[in-house]
Design a protein around this motif. Structure first.
Motif, PDB file in Angstrom:
ATOM      1  N   GLN A 133      17.676  26.191  50.083  1.00  0.00           N
ATOM      2  CA  GLN A 133      17.753  27.485  49.411  1.00  0.00           C
ATOM      3  C   GLN A 133      19.133  28.104  49.565  1.00  0.00           C
ATOM      4  O   GLN A 133      19.847  27.855  50.521  1.00  0.00           O
ATOM      5  N   GLY A 134      19.476  28.899  48.555  1.00  0.00           N
ATOM      6  CA  GLY A 134      20.734  29.625  48.561  1.00  0.00           C
ATOM      7  C   GLY A 134      20.500  31.025  48.037  1.00  0.00           C
ATOM      8  O   GLY A 134      19.417  31.350  47.529  1.00  0.00           O
ATOM      9  N   PHE A 135      21.526  31.849  48.145  1.00  0.00           N
ATOM     10  CA  PHE A 135      21.409  33.244  47.737  1.00  0.00           C
ATOM     11  C   PHE A 135      22.446  33.579  46.686  1.00  0.00           C
ATOM     12  O   PHE A 135      23.641  33.350  46.879  1.00  0.00           O
ATOM     13  N   LEU A 136      21.972  34.117  45.570  1.00  0.00           N
ATOM     14  CA  LEU A 136      22.864  34.609  44.524  1.00  0.00           C
ATOM     15  C   LEU A 136      23.371  36.003  44.884  1.00  0.00           C
ATOM     16  O   LEU A 136      24.428  36.429  44.429  1.00  0.00           O
ATOM     17  N   ASN A 137      22.585  36.717  45.702  1.00  0.00           N
ATOM     18  CA  ASN A 137      22.955  38.066  46.130  1.00  0.00           C
ATOM     19  C   ASN A 137      22.311  38.321  47.484  1.00  0.00           C
ATOM     20  O   ASN A 137      21.108  38.130  47.640  1.00  0.00           O
ATOM     21  N   THR A 138      23.100  38.765  48.465  1.00  0.00           N
ATOM     22  CA  THR A 138      22.560  39.039  49.798  1.00  0.00           C
ATOM     23  C   THR A 138      22.615  40.525  50.156  1.00  0.00           C
ATOM     24  O   THR A 138      22.505  40.885  51.316  1.00  0.00           O
ATOM     25  N   ASP A 139      22.777  41.390  49.161  1.00  0.00           N
ATOM     26  CA  ASP A 139      22.714  42.829  49.416  1.00  0.00           C
ATOM     27  C   ASP A 139      21.306  43.136  49.927  1.00  0.00           C
ATOM     28  O   ASP A 139      20.326  42.779  49.278  1.00  0.00           O
ATOM     29  N   PRO A 140      21.173  43.789  51.107  1.00  0.00           N
ATOM     30  CA  PRO A 140      19.841  44.046  51.678  1.00  0.00           C
ATOM     31  C   PRO A 140      18.903  44.832  50.763  1.00  0.00           C
ATOM     32  O   PRO A 140      17.696  44.758  50.910  1.00  0.00           O
ATOM     33  N   LYS A 141      19.453  45.563  49.804  1.00  0.00           N
ATOM     34  CA  LYS A 141      18.604  46.344  48.905  1.00  0.00           C
ATOM     35  C   LYS A 141      18.005  45.507  47.790  1.00  0.00           C
ATOM     36  O   LYS A 141      17.042  45.910  47.152  1.00  0.00           O
ATOM     37  N   CYS A 182      25.321  29.662  44.180  1.00  0.00           N
ATOM     38  CA  CYS A 182      24.990  30.518  45.323  1.00  0.00           C
ATOM     39  C   CYS A 182      26.169  30.757  46.256  1.00  0.00           C
ATOM     40  O   CYS A 182      27.163  30.040  46.230  1.00  0.00           O
ATOM     41  N   GLU A 183      25.992  31.777  47.090  1.00  0.00           N
ATOM     42  CA  GLU A 183      26.979  32.116  48.113  1.00  0.00           C
ATOM     43  C   GLU A 183      27.149  30.949  49.072  1.00  0.00           C
ATOM     44  O   GLU A 183      26.357  30.021  49.091  1.00  0.00           O
ATOM     45  N   GLN A 186      20.926  36.414  56.000  1.00  0.00           N
ATOM     46  CA  GLN A 186      21.979  36.582  57.002  1.00  0.00           C
ATOM     47  C   GLN A 186      22.360  35.247  57.636  1.00  0.00           C
ATOM     48  O   GLN A 186      23.526  35.029  57.987  1.00  0.00           O
ATOM     49  N   LEU A 187      21.383  34.350  57.789  1.00  0.00           N
ATOM     50  CA  LEU A 187      21.682  33.014  58.320  1.00  0.00           C
ATOM     51  C   LEU A 187      22.598  32.247  57.377  1.00  0.00           C
ATOM     52  O   LEU A 187      23.316  31.346  57.802  1.00  0.00           O
ATOM     53  N   SER A 188      22.591  32.624  56.099  1.00  0.00           N
ATOM     54  CA  SER A 188      23.497  31.982  55.147  1.00  0.00           C
ATOM     55  C   SER A 188      24.920  32.528  55.297  1.00  0.00           C
ATOM     56  O   SER A 188      25.872  31.894  54.857  1.00  0.00           O
TER      57      SER A 188
END
Length: 157
Positions: free
Chosen positions: A29-37, A83-84, A148-150
């Motif tokens: 898995q990856g994140f396109l956006n990690t903004d907590p909101k 992803c990031e 956050q682990l990413s």
């Protein structure tokens, strides 16, 4: 509000969960956006793709909005490429215990050595029995969030 995810998260102190697991699946898995909101995650679980949007956690860290939809594997693979920085890899073990299902994630790659269990609940105050292999609770501790682990992998703690 619909689509609320209520869960508690724990460290795992032994490998006893593996014997009790009903399934194990590789996840990338990856994140396109990690903004907590508004975290946006792309996941490949086995041979299926998923796109997930999560909202900000409440004060205790147990509850937040979650929306997920299945996408095809080609789309998921293409989105992973966008992803990031760090792509997470883990083995997920589903472990039924008493009346609940624990999802135990054994992280690989830069997060190798970290093993975390989550249990989804119907409400925040729901009582559940804890298996012997469950360790300290880390619900609401941001550094254990996958997003956050990413950014700051376990190997850098």
């Amino acid at each position: 509000m619909e689509h609320l995810e209520i869960e508690r998260k724990f460290l795992v102190k032994s490998e006893a969960y593996k014997k009790a697991a009903s399934t194990s699946t590789r996840i990338v898995q990856g994140f396109l956006n990690t903004d907590p909101k508004r975290t946006v995650r792309v996941r490949i679980k086995g041979d299926k793709g998923f796109l997930t949007v999560k909202g900000e956690s409440n004060e205790s860290g147990t509850t937040r909005f979650e929306w997920e939809t299945q996408i095809n594997l080609v789309e998921a693979t293409n989105l992973i490429d966008l992803c990031e920085a760090v792509i997470l890899e883990k083995m997920r073990f589903e472990v039924p215990y008493k009346k609940h299902l624990f999802e135990v994630d054994e992280f690989l790659g830069e997060n190798k050595g970290l093993v975390v269990a989550e249990v989804e609940l119907q409400h925040e105050d729901e009582i559940f029995e804890k298996p012997d292999w469950l360790g300290a609770e880390v619900t609401g501790e941001v550094k254990y969030y996958n997003s956050q682990l990413s950014k700051v992998p376990f190997c850098k703690w």
